[in-house]
Design a protein around this motif. Structure first.
Motif, short mmCIF file in Angstrom:
data_model
loop_
_atom_site.label_atom_id
_atom_site.label_comp_id
_atom_site.label_asym_id
_atom_site.label_seq_id
_atom_site.Cartn_x
_atom_site.Cartn_y
_atom_site.Cartn_z
N HIS A 479 0.82 -1.21 0.00
CA HIS A 479 0.00 0.00 0.00
C HIS A 479 0.86 1.26 0.00
CE1 HIS A 479 -3.04 2.89 1.05
NE2 HIS A 479 -2.44 3.16 2.18
N ASN A 480 2.02 1.22 0.66
CA ASN A 480 2.88 2.40 0.80
C ASN A 480 4.10 2.35 -0.11
OD1 ASN A 480 1.63 3.96 3.14
ND2 ASN A 480 1.82 1.92 4.05
N ASN A 481 4.02 1.53 -1.18
CA ASN A 481 5.12 1.45 -2.14
C ASN A 481 6.46 1.17 -1.47
OD1 ASN A 481 3.45 1.91 -4.36
ND2 ASN A 481 3.65 4.12 -4.16
N HIS A 482 6.44 0.28 -0.47
CA HIS A 482 7.64 -0.19 0.23
C HIS A 482 8.40 0.94 0.94
CE1 HIS A 482 7.66 -4.44 -1.07
NE2 HIS A 482 6.92 -3.94 -2.04
N ASN A 483 7.65 1.95 1.36
CA ASN A 483 8.23 3.01 2.18
C ASN A 483 8.06 2.61 3.64
OD1 ASN A 483 8.39 5.38 3.86
ND2 ASN A 483 8.26 6.62 2.01
N TRP A 484 9.18 2.20 4.29
CA TRP A 484 9.11 1.65 5.65
C TRP A 484 8.66 2.70 6.67
CZ3 TRP A 484 9.35 -3.37 6.99
CH2 TRP A 484 9.82 -4.27 6.03
N ALA A 485 9.03 3.95 6.45
CA ALA A 485 8.62 5.00 7.39
C ALA A 485 7.10 5.16 7.36
CB ALA A 485 9.30 6.32 7.03
N ALA A 486 6.52 5.14 6.15
CA ALA A 486 5.07 5.26 6.03
C ALA A 486 4.37 4.03 6.62
CB ALA A 486 4.68 5.43 4.56
N ASP A 494 6.91 1.95 16.40
CA ASP A 494 8.20 2.61 16.35
C ASP A 494 8.98 2.05 15.15
OD1 ASP A 494 10.54 4.12 17.75
OD2 ASP A 494 11.31 2.10 17.37
N SER A 495 9.65 2.92 14.42
CA SER A 495 10.34 2.50 13.21
C SER A 495 11.37 1.41 13.48
CB SER A 495 11.01 3.71 12.54
OG SER A 495 11.67 3.32 11.36
N GLY A 496 12.13 1.56 14.58
CA GLY A 496 13.13 0.55 14.91
C GLY A 496 12.51 -0.80 15.24
N ASN A 497 11.40 -0.77 15.98
CA ASN A 497 10.71 -2.01 16.30
C ASN A 497 10.16 -2.70 15.05
OD1 ASN A 497 11.21 -1.68 19.03
ND2 ASN A 497 9.23 -0.71 19.45
N LEU A 498 9.68 -1.89 14.11
CA LEU A 498 9.16 -2.45 12.86
C LEU A 498 10.27 -3.16 12.09
CD1 LEU A 498 7.03 -2.89 10.68
CD2 LEU A 498 7.58 -0.61 9.79
N HIS A 499 11.44 -2.53 12.00
CA HIS A 499 12.55 -3.14 11.27
C HIS A 499 12.99 -4.45 11.93
CE1 HIS A 499 13.29 -0.13 8.22
NE2 HIS A 499 13.14 0.83 9.12
#
Length: 508
Positions: A479-486, A494-499
């Motif tokens: 949905h977000n065109n592989h933009n991890w921040a989005a 949290d971005s770090g937790n997602l990664h």
């Protein structure tokens, strides 16, 4: 032989004060009664293809199909004939309706088929096709009698197109070409009450200069709405520029919107226009507007208020004339209340909000959309016919479509490839097992959407949970065109937790 009273009744039916669709349906009902045919269709000619307007005796999915002349030699023959076309019962030309007559059990190979091209001042505007199971079914009718039916049908269709052109243009004068062709890629398929209301709203707002806010779940076709607004507007001859706000890294978002000058930042090796300048005198479609940062929202608001943009690294402002169409799957009122979206920008964008209904609320449209995608797949795969079995059609109608129209399209494409691989014929039937839609629905907790999780009784809770997390992240990535921040913002992580989670699940 047709009686004078029959012809008179047909003429009266076509001139009665009905809506276009009612008139088309009554036309075919009358034709079926007069000519005693088993199936008939009224087709609009548009951009080298026939678009069904009404059907009688044919499967509902036919209304969603778009018959390109290049893919259907029988329809091409009708389009080029200029007069009544009687196909031999043993014609080698494939029939576009083979397998699509519900009342017929088994394959229809020998039958009567007639095409009536509808002409106005020698210009093709449509056609009527009539089919009968008996090869001699229409021999009692002369060509002259069929030409009378053709002339009345052509007049009725032309009047409807003229009225439609008047309604859209909002003026008395009508163009010489009232059948303005719709590009196949941006056609809005749907006849349910909600879609009819949506199309009516778009026709009303398109000719204004109001900003439009398109609301709806992921996959409902918000981009098609933006294309429709632009196509029907006075800016149709100017560019429609698209920008996915969810795919914009914060580091380049301002440059994408407003442009930059050479040397403005590392990597700015030349001057570059932003999306606003590219859309000057046209329309700018800001998809997923709810994903913009508050800082960018403030800068966007300034452009909307004063009509000028300032490139990154430049002091001079450039005036632009841009109409804004924005879209979001978020509830912007809640976003405003939570402080994640500016109230003043929200009110500026939502001058004319429109809601695109989810597919689960468009039950009857599922069949039409399936027919539309089947016809496109058939052409791409080089097939003579691509059809759904009764079981497959039932499964499509019962499924809830959490991914909406986009999911249906992907489902049909996948099933078509699988069905073709199992068949060695050019007439392919999609069965239920090709669809692979045996799923439970689980609340995703994101934007009121659901994720389809396949049923499995051979895994534990941990494995099922990880599979669900993996599918949820994959959908958000797509949905977000592989933009991890989005993705992190959408999933409220949290971005770090997602990664770290993505690495553990094997997604990175």
């Amino acid at each position: 032989m047709l009686a004078i009273s029959d012809i008179t009744n047909l003429a009266l039916d076509l001139t009665s004060g009905l809506s276009n669709q009612d008139r088309f349906d009554r036309l075919l009902t009358t034709v079926r009664t007069l000519l005693k045919c088993d199936a008939s269709a009224l087709l609009l000619y548009q951009d080298q293809r026939f678009v069904p307007l009404a059907i009688n005796g044919l499967a509902g999915e036919v209304l969603g199909r778009r018959f390109a002349l290049a893919d259907h030699p029988r329809l091409e023959a009708i389009a080029r004939a200029g007069d009544v076309v009687r196909f031999p019962a043993d014609s080698s030309l494939p029939d576009p309706y083979d397998g699509l007559i519900p009342s017929l059990h088994g394959e229809l190979k020998v039958h009567a088929c007639i095409g009536l091209p509808l002409l106005v001042e020698q210009r093709l505007i449509g056609a009527v096709t009539i089919d009968g199971f008996d090869a001699l079914q229409f021999n009692q009718f002369s060509d002259d009698e069929l030409r009378i039916v053709t002339a009345l049908a052509a007049a009725s269709l032309n009047n409807a197109l003229q009225l439609q052109a008047l309604e859209r243009a909002g003026r008395i004068a009508v163009s010489n070409s009232p059948t303005k062709s719709a590009n196949e890629s941006n056609e809005m398929i749907g006849r349910c009450e909600a879609m009819v209301a949506l199309k009516r709203d778009l026709t009303v707002v398109a000719t204004s200069e109001l900003s439009v806010l398109v609301l709806g779940e992921t996959g409902v076709g918000k981009e098609l709405v933006a294309q429709q607004v632009h196509q029907l507007s006075n800016r149709a001859g100017q560019p429609l520029v698209y920008l996915n706000c969810a795919a914009l890294p914060d580091s380049v978002a301002e440059s994408e919107l407003f442009g930059h000058v050479k040397g403005a930042f590392t990597g700015a090796i030349s001057h570059r226009q932003g999306k606003f300048e590219l859309a000057d005198e046209g329309t700018l479609f800001l998809d997923e507007i709810g994903e913009l940062s508050l800082e960018l929202q403030a800068k966007l608001l300034r452009v909307l208020q004063y009509g000028d943009v300032q490139r990154v690294g430049e002091d001079k402002a450039v005036n632009v004339d841009v109409r804004i169409v924005a879209a979001t799957n978020r509830d912007l009122k809640q976003e405003v209340a939570a402080g994640r979206f500016r109230a003043d920008l929200y009110h500026r964008l939502s001058v004319f909000p429109v809601l695109v209904p989810p597919l689960r609320e468009r039950h009857d449209d599922v069949v039409l959309l399936a027919g539309y995608f089947l016809e496109r797949c058939s052409a791409k795969l080089g097939l003579e016919q691509l059809r759904l079995s009764a079981g497959a059609l039932t499964q499509l109608q019962q499924y809830q479509w959490p991914g909406n129209v986009r999911e249906l399209e992907h489902c049909i494409n996948r099933a078509a490839v699988l069905a073709r691989a199992e068949s060695n014929k050019l007439d392919v039937l999609i069965e239920s097992h090709h669809l692979a839609l045996t799923v439970h629905e689980v609340d995703s907790g994101v934007d009121n959407r659901v994720i389809a999780v396949p049923v499995s009784t051979n895994e534990g809770l941990k494995d099922a949970t990880e599979r669900y997390q993996r599918q949820l992240i994959e959908q958000a990535l797509q949905h977000n065109n592989h933009n991890w921040a989005a993705v992190a913002r959408q999933l409220q992580l949290d971005s770090g937790n997602l990664h770290r989670l993505a690495k553990r699940l094997g997604l990175k």
